[in-house]
Design a protein around this motif. Sequence first.
Motif, PDB file in Angstrom:
ATOM      1  N   ALA A 136       0.831  -1.206   0.000  1.00  0.00           N
ATOM      2  CA  ALA A 136       0.000   0.000   0.000  1.00  0.00           C
ATOM      3  C   ALA A 136       0.861   1.249   0.000  1.00  0.00           C
ATOM      4  O   ALA A 136       0.576   2.222  -0.704  1.00  0.00           O
ATOM      5  CB  ALA A 136      -0.940  -0.016   1.203  1.00  0.00           C
ATOM      6  N   GLU A 137       1.925   1.232   0.773  1.00  0.00           N
ATOM      7  CA  GLU A 137       2.828   2.383   0.864  1.00  0.00           C
ATOM      8  C   GLU A 137       3.446   2.694  -0.505  1.00  0.00           C
ATOM      9  O   GLU A 137       3.516   3.854  -0.933  1.00  0.00           O
ATOM     10  CB  GLU A 137       3.915   2.082   1.889  1.00  0.00           C
ATOM     11  CG  GLU A 137       4.613   3.284   2.456  1.00  0.00           C
ATOM     12  CD  GLU A 137       5.499   2.900   3.637  1.00  0.00           C
ATOM     13  OE1 GLU A 137       6.495   2.181   3.404  1.00  0.00           O
ATOM     14  OE2 GLU A 137       5.195   3.296   4.775  1.00  0.00           O
ATOM     15  N   MET A 138       3.895   1.660  -1.199  1.00  0.00           N
ATOM     16  CA  MET A 138       4.480   1.833  -2.527  1.00  0.00           C
ATOM     17  C   MET A 138       3.436   2.339  -3.525  1.00  0.00           C
ATOM     18  O   MET A 138       3.683   3.259  -4.306  1.00  0.00           O
ATOM     19  CB  MET A 138       5.042   0.501  -3.021  1.00  0.00           C
ATOM     20  CG  MET A 138       6.181  -0.069  -2.205  1.00  0.00           C
ATOM     21  SD  MET A 138       6.456  -1.833  -2.546  1.00  0.00           S
ATOM     22  CE  MET A 138       6.927  -1.797  -4.276  1.00  0.00           C
ATOM     23  N   ALA A 139       2.269   1.724  -3.487  1.00  0.00           N
ATOM     24  CA  ALA A 139       1.219   2.055  -4.439  1.00  0.00           C
ATOM     25  C   ALA A 139       0.725   3.483  -4.273  1.00  0.00           C
ATOM     26  O   ALA A 139       0.434   4.165  -5.263  1.00  0.00           O
ATOM     27  CB  ALA A 139       0.054   1.074  -4.293  1.00  0.00           C
ATOM     28  N   VAL A 140       0.614   3.938  -3.037  1.00  0.00           N
ATOM     29  CA  VAL A 140       0.147   5.300  -2.779  1.00  0.00           C
ATOM     30  C   VAL A 140       1.114   6.309  -3.389  1.00  0.00           C
ATOM     31  O   VAL A 140       0.693   7.321  -3.976  1.00  0.00           O
ATOM     32  CB  VAL A 140      -0.026   5.540  -1.264  1.00  0.00           C
ATOM     33  CG1 VAL A 140      -0.131   7.023  -0.949  1.00  0.00           C
ATOM     34  CG2 VAL A 140      -1.262   4.803  -0.762  1.00  0.00           C
ATOM     35  N   ASP A 141       2.410   6.059  -3.273  1.00  0.00           N
ATOM     36  CA  ASP A 141       3.406   6.955  -3.866  1.00  0.00           C
ATOM     37  C   ASP A 141       3.198   7.066  -5.375  1.00  0.00           C
ATOM     38  O   ASP A 141       3.152   8.160  -5.949  1.00  0.00           O
ATOM     39  CB  ASP A 141       4.807   6.432  -3.551  1.00  0.00           C
ATOM     40  CG  ASP A 141       5.911   7.362  -4.037  1.00  0.00           C
ATOM     41  OD1 ASP A 141       6.103   7.443  -5.265  1.00  0.00           O
ATOM     42  OD2 ASP A 141       6.594   7.981  -3.206  1.00  0.00           O
ATOM     43  N   GLN A 178      -7.081   2.659  -1.000  1.00  0.00           N
ATOM     44  CA  GLN A 178      -8.233   3.553  -1.099  1.00  0.00           C
ATOM     45  C   GLN A 178      -8.368   4.394   0.174  1.00  0.00           C
ATOM     46  O   GLN A 178      -8.581   5.612   0.123  1.00  0.00           O
ATOM     47  CB  GLN A 178      -9.506   2.742  -1.315  1.00  0.00           C
ATOM     48  CG  GLN A 178     -10.790   3.560  -1.308  1.00  0.00           C
ATOM     49  CD  GLN A 178     -12.030   2.696  -1.147  1.00  0.00           C
ATOM     50  OE1 GLN A 178     -11.934   1.484  -0.922  1.00  0.00           O
ATOM     51  NE2 GLN A 178     -13.195   3.305  -1.245  1.00  0.00           N
ATOM     52  N   ASP A 179      -8.216   3.745   1.323  1.00  0.00           N
ATOM     53  CA  ASP A 179      -8.339   4.445   2.605  1.00  0.00           C
ATOM     54  C   ASP A 179      -7.223   5.470   2.787  1.00  0.00           C
ATOM     55  O   ASP A 179      -7.460   6.601   3.217  1.00  0.00           O
ATOM     56  CB  ASP A 179      -8.315   3.421   3.741  1.00  0.00           C
ATOM     57  CG  ASP A 179      -8.395   4.073   5.115  1.00  0.00           C
ATOM     58  OD1 ASP A 179      -9.474   4.602   5.462  1.00  0.00           O
ATOM     59  OD2 ASP A 179      -7.368   4.072   5.831  1.00  0.00           O
ATOM     60  N   MET A 180      -5.989   5.085   2.441  1.00  0.00           N
ATOM     61  CA  MET A 180      -4.852   5.988   2.605  1.00  0.00           C
ATOM     62  C   MET A 180      -4.960   7.206   1.696  1.00  0.00           C
ATOM     63  O   MET A 180      -4.491   8.288   2.028  1.00  0.00           O
ATOM     64  CB  MET A 180      -3.545   5.233   2.349  1.00  0.00           C
ATOM     65  CG  MET A 180      -3.218   4.181   3.399  1.00  0.00           C
ATOM     66  SD  MET A 180      -1.786   3.145   2.989  1.00  0.00           S
ATOM     67  CE  MET A 180      -0.458   4.354   3.055  1.00  0.00           C
ATOM     68  N   ALA A 193      -8.626  13.074  -4.833  1.00  0.00           N
ATOM     69  CA  ALA A 193      -9.335  11.888  -4.362  1.00  0.00           C
ATOM     70  C   ALA A 193     -10.816  11.916  -4.735  1.00  0.00           C
ATOM     71  O   ALA A 193     -11.411  10.873  -5.051  1.00  0.00           O
ATOM     72  CB  ALA A 193      -9.175  11.759  -2.851  1.00  0.00           C
ATOM     73  N   ASP A 194     -11.428  13.085  -4.721  1.00  0.00           N
ATOM     74  CA  ASP A 194     -12.858  13.195  -5.033  1.00  0.00           C
ATOM     75  C   ASP A 194     -13.163  12.885  -6.489  1.00  0.00           C
ATOM     76  O   ASP A 194     -14.328  12.678  -6.849  1.00  0.00           O
ATOM     77  CB  ASP A 194     -13.370  14.599  -4.692  1.00  0.00           C
ATOM     78  CG  ASP A 194     -13.362  14.879  -3.196  1.00  0.00           C
ATOM     79  OD1 ASP A 194     -13.307  13.905  -2.423  1.00  0.00           O
ATOM     80  OD2 ASP A 194     -13.381  16.063  -2.818  1.00  0.00           O
ATOM     81  N   ASP A 195     -12.142  12.858  -7.331  1.00  0.00           N
ATOM     82  CA  ASP A 195     -12.346  12.606  -8.759  1.00  0.00           C
ATOM     83  C   ASP A 195     -12.259  11.126  -9.114  1.00  0.00           C
ATOM     84  O   ASP A 195     -12.438  10.760 -10.275  1.00  0.00           O
ATOM     85  CB  ASP A 195     -11.297  13.364  -9.589  1.00  0.00           C
ATOM     86  CG  ASP A 195     -11.352  14.870  -9.366  1.00  0.00           C
ATOM     87  OD1 ASP A 195     -12.458  15.427  -9.440  1.00  0.00           O
ATOM     88  OD2 ASP A 195     -10.290  15.462  -9.109  1.00  0.00           O
ATOM     89  N   ILE A 196     -11.975  10.279  -8.129  1.00  0.00           N
ATOM     90  CA  ILE A 196     -11.719   8.859  -8.404  1.00  0.00           C
ATOM     91  C   ILE A 196     -12.796   7.998  -7.751  1.00  0.00           C
ATOM     92  O   ILE A 196     -13.156   8.198  -6.587  1.00  0.00           O
ATOM     93  CB  ILE A 196     -10.323   8.461  -7.892  1.00  0.00           C
ATOM     94  CG1 ILE A 196      -9.261   9.307  -8.613  1.00  0.00           C
ATOM     95  CG2 ILE A 196     -10.061   6.979  -8.116  1.00  0.00           C
ATOM     96  CD1 ILE A 196      -7.883   9.193  -8.034  1.00  0.00           C
ATOM     97  N   ASP A 197     -13.289   7.032  -8.513  1.00  0.00           N
ATOM     98  CA  ASP A 197     -14.389   6.184  -8.049  1.00  0.00           C
ATOM     99  C   ASP A 197     -13.956   4.799  -7.582  1.00  0.00           C
ATOM    100  O   ASP A 197     -14.689   4.146  -6.839  1.00  0.00           O
ATOM    101  CB  ASP A 197     -15.428   6.010  -9.173  1.00  0.00           C
ATOM    102  CG  ASP A 197     -16.019   7.328  -9.624  1.00  0.00           C
ATOM    103  OD1 ASP A 197     -16.235   8.198  -8.766  1.00  0.00           O
ATOM    104  OD2 ASP A 197     -16.253   7.484 -10.835  1.00  0.00           O
ATOM    105  N   ALA A 198     -12.807   4.316  -8.048  1.00  0.00           N
ATOM    106  CA  ALA A 198     -12.422   2.946  -7.731  1.00  0.00           C
ATOM    107  C   ALA A 198     -10.910   2.794  -7.732  1.00  0.00           C
ATOM    108  O   ALA A 198     -10.195   3.554  -8.392  1.00  0.00           O
ATOM    109  CB  ALA A 198     -13.035   1.973  -8.738  1.00  0.00           C
TER     110      ALA A 198
END
Length: 372
Positions: free
Chosen positions: A97-102, A140-142, A115-120
């Motif tokens: 998750a840490e890698m993916a968020v970056d 998604q949560d991060m 974040a508000d522009d993304i649905d999934a």
Amino acid sequence: MFSAAITGTGVFTPEHTITNDELVVAFNAHADLFNAENADAIAAGTVTAKPHSSSEFILAASGIERRYVLDKSGVLDPTRMCPNLPSRNDDEPSLMAEMAVDAALQAMAQAGRGADDIDAVICAASNHERAYPAIAVEIQDMLEINGFAFDMNVACSSATFGIQTACDMIKSGSIKSALVVCPEICSAHLEWRDRDCHFIFGDVATAVLVERDEDLQGPHFKVKSTRLATQFSNNIRNNNGFLRRTRDQMEDRRDMQFMQNGRKVFKEVLPLVSKHIADHMSDEDVQASELKRMWLHQANKTMNDYIGKKVLGRVPEEGEQPNILQDYANTSSAGSIIAFSQYSADLESGDVGLICSFGAGYSVGSVLVERA
């Protein structure tokens, strides 16, 4: 029905690199230790001695010169030969998750989205850090994204399968946008003690933002068409299924890590992928002469050279089929996306390209895109 477009990409690259020379020194020291410890059995013929590796062998076999890894010291320890990735507490973010968020934040910034522009969120990768809860939901949560998220695994083809899944949902109207993230901790499922494969993999994470192709202002790639195919084979496999933290946490079985029958893979995958791409292009009336670029799965330079020549009907010219393999090694599902992210900005409006990934399964996925 709506259409989809790729509006942003991102790549997370670990800070540590291991060159072929460094890897060979560690592997050969490990081989010497193994041979010394098993000298009597080797002399009796009940155990096979481990041969040395070399940088020349690695480069000739793969085209790889170096790779990025999350942990360098564990891999280069001749008595260990695997990364040291300590378990994290449940209240800490997972490595994936840490890698993916970056990578995701880079893709969002490139597209000018929040974040508000993304649905999934789709987390598509070869090996997931845990069975549940889904890594995608943690991502998604991060990122504080509403909507939904889920994990998927189609080995090295996970990225293209994830992109088609996102496109299909966008086309149906169920969502307007999705992040497809591919965090690959390949060093944790590679058998670094096996000369035939000890050089193959590296760690990385990629992200692709796919949106409804409607009133887009910035540069983007229209998704013209996607196509997927699978054919069962046991020639590439990992019977473990999840990341292996330390050697003493699991029974020391060779089949619990990455394994492949390389000769059969070459013989069977190359014609499968070449025909898949050719059929996809033919059905979409895209001629080889129209294809400005191919971003292929980064498994092996010889494989890519073969596929490029078969698809184009000639040897690809400089820049037509970019490789990142020499710097990143095989990064499973992330490889074709790294190549796309690094070698796509120069294409002009109307230029057509193809993203293709292939691997265990067998699986193959292709995405035809057009610069807009």
